[in-house]
Design an enzyme around this catalytic site. Structure first.
Site, PDB file in Angstrom:
ATOM      1  N   LYS A  84     -12.490 -32.806 -14.019  1.00 49.36           N
ATOM      2  CA  LYS A  84     -13.817 -33.333 -14.409  1.00 49.36           C
ATOM      3  C   LYS A  84     -14.938 -32.342 -14.097  1.00 49.36           C
ATOM      4  O   LYS A  84     -15.848 -32.637 -13.316  1.00 49.36           O
ATOM      5  CB  LYS A  84     -14.093 -34.656 -13.700  1.00 49.36           C
ATOM      6  CG  LYS A  84     -13.092 -35.754 -13.965  1.00 49.36           C
ATOM      7  CD  LYS A  84     -13.539 -37.068 -13.332  1.00 49.36           C
ATOM      8  CE  LYS A  84     -12.572 -38.199 -13.537  1.00 49.36           C
ATOM      9  NZ  LYS A  84     -11.350 -38.130 -12.710  1.00 49.36           N
ATOM     10  N   LEU A  85     -14.884 -31.194 -14.754  1.00 45.15           N
ATOM     11  CA  LEU A  85     -15.894 -30.161 -14.474  1.00 45.15           C
ATOM     12  C   LEU A  85     -17.295 -30.615 -14.892  1.00 45.15           C
ATOM     13  O   LEU A  85     -17.467 -31.247 -15.936  1.00 45.15           O
ATOM     14  CB  LEU A  85     -15.529 -28.862 -15.206  1.00 45.15           C
ATOM     15  CG  LEU A  85     -14.598 -27.910 -14.438  1.00 45.15           C
ATOM     16  CD1 LEU A  85     -13.268 -28.542 -14.110  1.00 45.15           C
ATOM     17  CD2 LEU A  85     -14.396 -26.617 -15.210  1.00 45.15           C
ATOM     18  N   HIS A  86     -18.276 -30.300 -14.066  1.00 46.25           N
ATOM     19  CA  HIS A  86     -19.664 -30.693 -14.331  1.00 46.25           C
ATOM     20  C   HIS A  86     -20.552 -29.709 -13.565  1.00 46.25           C
ATOM     21  O   HIS A  86     -20.771 -29.860 -12.367  1.00 46.25           O
ATOM     22  CB  HIS A  86     -19.894 -32.138 -13.839  1.00 46.25           C
ATOM     23  CG  HIS A  86     -21.223 -32.699 -14.207  1.00 46.25           C
ATOM     24  ND1 HIS A  86     -21.574 -34.007 -13.941  1.00 46.25           N
ATOM     25  CD2 HIS A  86     -22.291 -32.155 -14.830  1.00 46.25           C
ATOM     26  CE1 HIS A  86     -22.809 -34.235 -14.382  1.00 46.25           C
ATOM     27  NE2 HIS A  86     -23.254 -33.128 -14.914  1.00 46.25           N
ATOM     28  N   ASP A  87     -21.034 -28.682 -14.274  1.00 48.36           N
ATOM     29  CA  ASP A  87     -21.849 -27.658 -13.615  1.00 48.36           C
ATOM     30  C   ASP A  87     -22.663 -26.963 -14.701  1.00 48.36           C
ATOM     31  O   ASP A  87     -22.646 -27.387 -15.858  1.00 48.36           O
ATOM     32  CB  ASP A  87     -20.930 -26.675 -12.865  1.00 48.36           C
ATOM     33  CG  ASP A  87     -21.626 -26.040 -11.655  1.00 48.36           C
ATOM     34  OD1 ASP A  87     -22.812 -25.667 -11.785  1.00 48.36           O
ATOM     35  OD2 ASP A  87     -20.978 -25.904 -10.605  1.00 48.36           O
ATOM     36  N   ILE A  88     -23.341 -25.888 -14.382  1.00 48.84           N
ATOM     37  CA  ILE A  88     -24.109 -25.192 -15.418  1.00 48.84           C
ATOM     38  C   ILE A  88     -23.124 -24.545 -16.404  1.00 48.84           C
ATOM     39  O   ILE A  88     -21.974 -24.241 -16.042  1.00 48.84           O
ATOM     40  CB  ILE A  88     -25.074 -24.139 -14.813  1.00 48.84           C
ATOM     41  CG1 ILE A  88     -24.306 -23.084 -14.019  1.00 48.84           C
ATOM     42  CG2 ILE A  88     -26.141 -24.813 -13.955  1.00 48.84           C
ATOM     43  CD1 ILE A  88     -25.173 -21.895 -13.603  1.00 48.84           C
ATOM     44  N   PRO A  89     -23.548 -24.368 -17.674  1.00 43.97           N
ATOM     45  CA  PRO A  89     -22.613 -23.894 -18.704  1.00 43.97           C
ATOM     46  C   PRO A  89     -21.850 -22.637 -18.321  1.00 43.97           C
ATOM     47  O   PRO A  89     -20.627 -22.553 -18.517  1.00 43.97           O
ATOM     48  CB  PRO A  89     -23.532 -23.651 -19.910  1.00 43.97           C
ATOM     49  CG  PRO A  89     -24.638 -24.643 -19.728  1.00 43.97           C
ATOM     50  CD  PRO A  89     -24.873 -24.707 -18.241  1.00 43.97           C
ATOM     51  N   ASN A  90     -22.530 -21.655 -17.752  1.00 41.98           N
ATOM     52  CA  ASN A  90     -21.856 -20.396 -17.449  1.00 41.98           C
ATOM     53  C   ASN A  90     -20.720 -20.575 -16.435  1.00 41.98           C
ATOM     54  O   ASN A  90     -19.644 -19.989 -16.570  1.00 41.98           O
ATOM     55  CB  ASN A  90     -22.890 -19.390 -16.932  1.00 41.98           C
ATOM     56  CG  ASN A  90     -22.320 -18.003 -16.870  1.00 41.98           C
ATOM     57  OD1 ASN A  90     -21.757 -17.521 -17.853  1.00 41.98           O
ATOM     58  ND2 ASN A  90     -22.405 -17.382 -15.701  1.00 41.98           N
ATOM     59  N   THR A  91     -20.981 -21.406 -15.436  1.00 42.42           N
ATOM     60  CA  THR A  91     -19.964 -21.647 -14.398  1.00 42.42           C
ATOM     61  C   THR A  91     -18.767 -22.395 -14.991  1.00 42.42           C
ATOM     62  O   THR A  91     -17.606 -22.080 -14.706  1.00 42.42           O
ATOM     63  CB  THR A  91     -20.587 -22.470 -13.243  1.00 42.42           C
ATOM     64  OG1 THR A  91     -21.682 -21.715 -12.735  1.00 42.42           O
ATOM     65  CG2 THR A  91     -19.604 -22.743 -12.136  1.00 42.42           C
ATOM     66  N   ASP A 117      -6.983 -33.007 -14.361  1.00 40.52           N
ATOM     67  CA  ASP A 117      -8.170 -33.877 -14.363  1.00 40.52           C
ATOM     68  C   ASP A 117      -9.151 -33.435 -13.276  1.00 40.52           C
ATOM     69  O   ASP A 117      -9.239 -34.054 -12.222  1.00 40.52           O
ATOM     70  CB  ASP A 117      -7.672 -35.310 -14.128  1.00 40.52           C
ATOM     71  CG  ASP A 117      -8.785 -36.336 -14.051  1.00 40.52           C
ATOM     72  OD1 ASP A 117      -9.877 -36.090 -14.586  1.00 40.52           O
ATOM     73  OD2 ASP A 117      -8.551 -37.408 -13.456  1.00 40.52           O
ATOM     74  N   ARG A 164      -4.132 -52.017 -16.481  1.00 37.30           N
ATOM     75  CA  ARG A 164      -3.417 -52.851 -15.515  1.00 37.30           C
ATOM     76  C   ARG A 164      -2.590 -53.908 -16.228  1.00 37.30           C
ATOM     77  O   ARG A 164      -3.028 -54.460 -17.224  1.00 37.30           O
ATOM     78  CB  ARG A 164      -4.418 -53.605 -14.599  1.00 37.30           C
ATOM     79  CG  ARG A 164      -5.263 -52.717 -13.695  1.00 37.30           C
ATOM     80  CD  ARG A 164      -4.446 -52.195 -12.534  1.00 37.30           C
ATOM     81  NE  ARG A 164      -5.260 -51.453 -11.582  1.00 37.30           N
ATOM     82  CZ  ARG A 164      -5.555 -50.154 -11.665  1.00 37.30           C
ATOM     83  NH1 ARG A 164      -5.098 -49.442 -12.671  1.00 37.30           N
ATOM     84  NH2 ARG A 164      -6.289 -49.563 -10.738  1.00 37.30           N
ATOM     85  N   THR A 213     -14.446 -45.343 -15.413  1.00 29.99           N
ATOM     86  CA  THR A 213     -14.025 -46.752 -15.547  1.00 29.99           C
ATOM     87  C   THR A 213     -14.293 -47.534 -14.262  1.00 29.99           C
ATOM     88  O   THR A 213     -14.123 -48.749 -14.229  1.00 29.99           O
ATOM     89  CB  THR A 213     -12.531 -46.849 -15.931  1.00 29.99           C
ATOM     90  OG1 THR A 213     -11.805 -45.891 -15.155  1.00 29.99           O
ATOM     91  CG2 THR A 213     -12.318 -46.558 -17.390  1.00 29.99           C
ATOM     92  N   GLY A 258      -2.060 -45.043 -12.759  1.00 30.37           N
ATOM     93  CA  GLY A 258      -1.857 -44.485 -11.423  1.00 30.37           C
ATOM     94  C   GLY A 258      -1.115 -45.440 -10.526  1.00 30.37           C
ATOM     95  O   GLY A 258       0.112 -45.587 -10.613  1.00 30.37           O
ATOM     96  N   ARG A 259      -1.899 -46.136  -9.696  1.00 27.02           N
ATOM     97  CA  ARG A 259      -1.319 -46.924  -8.616  1.00 27.02           C
ATOM     98  C   ARG A 259      -0.283 -47.951  -9.045  1.00 27.02           C
ATOM     99  O   ARG A 259       0.651 -48.219  -8.286  1.00 27.02           O
ATOM    100  CB  ARG A 259      -2.455 -47.608  -7.832  1.00 27.02           C
ATOM    101  CG  ARG A 259      -3.256 -46.599  -7.021  1.00 27.02           C
ATOM    102  CD  ARG A 259      -4.595 -47.122  -6.610  1.00 27.02           C
ATOM    103  NE  ARG A 259      -5.529 -47.151  -7.729  1.00 27.02           N
ATOM    104  CZ  ARG A 259      -6.826 -47.435  -7.607  1.00 27.02           C
ATOM    105  NH1 ARG A 259      -7.325 -47.714  -6.426  1.00 27.02           N
ATOM    106  NH2 ARG A 259      -7.611 -47.427  -8.661  1.00 27.02           N
ATOM    107  N   LYS A 278      -0.665 -36.454 -14.545  1.00 27.73           N
ATOM    108  CA  LYS A 278      -2.059 -36.049 -14.321  1.00 27.73           C
ATOM    109  C   LYS A 278      -2.206 -35.511 -12.904  1.00 27.73           C
ATOM    110  O   LYS A 278      -1.860 -36.181 -11.936  1.00 27.73           O
ATOM    111  CB  LYS A 278      -2.981 -37.248 -14.520  1.00 27.73           C
ATOM    112  CG  LYS A 278      -4.453 -36.906 -14.321  1.00 27.73           C
ATOM    113  CD  LYS A 278      -5.341 -38.050 -14.722  1.00 27.73           C
ATOM    114  CE  LYS A 278      -5.624 -39.021 -13.626  1.00 27.73           C
ATOM    115  NZ  LYS A 278      -6.422 -38.494 -12.510  1.00 27.73           N
TER     116      LYS A 278
END
Ligand code: C5P
Length: 238
Positions: free
Chosen positions: A61-68, A59, A184, A122, A213-214, A32
């Site tokens: 995590k896109l979060h913006d207006i639909p067009n962008t 990863d 974990r 999470t 991850g860690r 990832k």
């Protein structure tokens, strides 16, 4: 995709990645690449990892207006990753736009990357969600709602905690992917994660893929640790 163990390469730069991956020699991993690494190294790091034969979960995590989001996904599709994601909180229209972008950016004859939606991180607790996001329901209800929205938008699955995978599959069907971080071993440090679960629990509750991850990247012997994780994750299904 099913049964994958995805290693979160949460490193600051390319040389740290090389140092981590070298002991794995020619093994093909599912890794990832998150924002920490991508913002530092850019698309080149994806190309380098792909050249070595690794599968990639990008990863961001896109979060913006639909067009962008649509335009951004069109560009990301050209990197030919296996898995990308958005925040379900961006809404149905944004998730549909993400898929349109991915389709548009995928070369003819190739399959577009799987696209999943983050439900509740999470690291988010019920109290935090109620007080800070002002969402007056239980965490399970919120996660389930976002999972249904993602499914209706045509997405391939969600990022959720292992505690929610079963109720999601009951509602969406087992082929809808549940990709779960916050995993974990009993002896591991929990860190900033809140809704943690063991690999055995994840397997027994039908989780599609785990993100670790860690527990691996900060271990004294990452290869040995990875092998232990693979045994714990895949072993219980036999
Ligand atoms: O080190 P740890 O195993 O907690 O790493 C989990 C990884 O999964 C991190 O890269 C984190 O950004 C990511 N992640 C998460 N929770 C989500 C989505 C992604 O922990 N809901």
């Amino acid at each position: 995709m099913e049964n994958s163990l995805i290693i979160a390469l949460d490193f600051a730069n390319k040389s740290e990645i090389e140092r981590f991956l070298t002991p794995f020699e020619d093994r093909k991993l599912f890794v990832k690449v998150g924002m920490e690494l991508f913002y530092q190294e850019g698309p080149a790091i994806v190309h380098q990892l792909k050249e070595k034969g690794h599968q990639i979960f990008l990863d961001l995590k896109l979060h913006d207006i639909p067009n962008t989001v649509k335009s951004a996904m069109k560009g990301l599709a050209r990197l030919e990753c296996d898995l990308v994601n958005v925040h379900a909180a961006g809404g149905r229209e944004m998730m549909e736009a993400a898929l349109e972008g991915l389709e548009a950016g995928t070369a003819a004859g190739r399959t577009r990357p799987n696209c999943i939606a983050v439900t509740q991180l999470t690291s988010t607790s019920q109290e935090q969600m109620n007080k800070e996001q002002l969402i007056p329901v239980t965490l399970n209800e919120s996660v389930l709602h976002y999972a249904s929205l993602a499914k209706d938008a045509g997405l391939d699955g969600v990022v959720c905690s292992a505690w929610e995978s079963e109720i999601i599959h009951n509602q969406t069907g087992s082929s809808f992917l549940t990709v779960c971080p916050g995993i974990r071993m009993e002896t591991d440090l929990v860190g900033d994660q809140k809704r943690v679960a063991t690999p055995e629990f994840a397997k027994n509750t039908g989780v599609s893929a785990i993100v670790v991850g860690r527990s691996i990247t900060r271990s004294m012997d990452p290869v040995k640790s990875y092998d232990q994780w693979i045994r714990a994750w895949r072993g219980v299904q036999q």
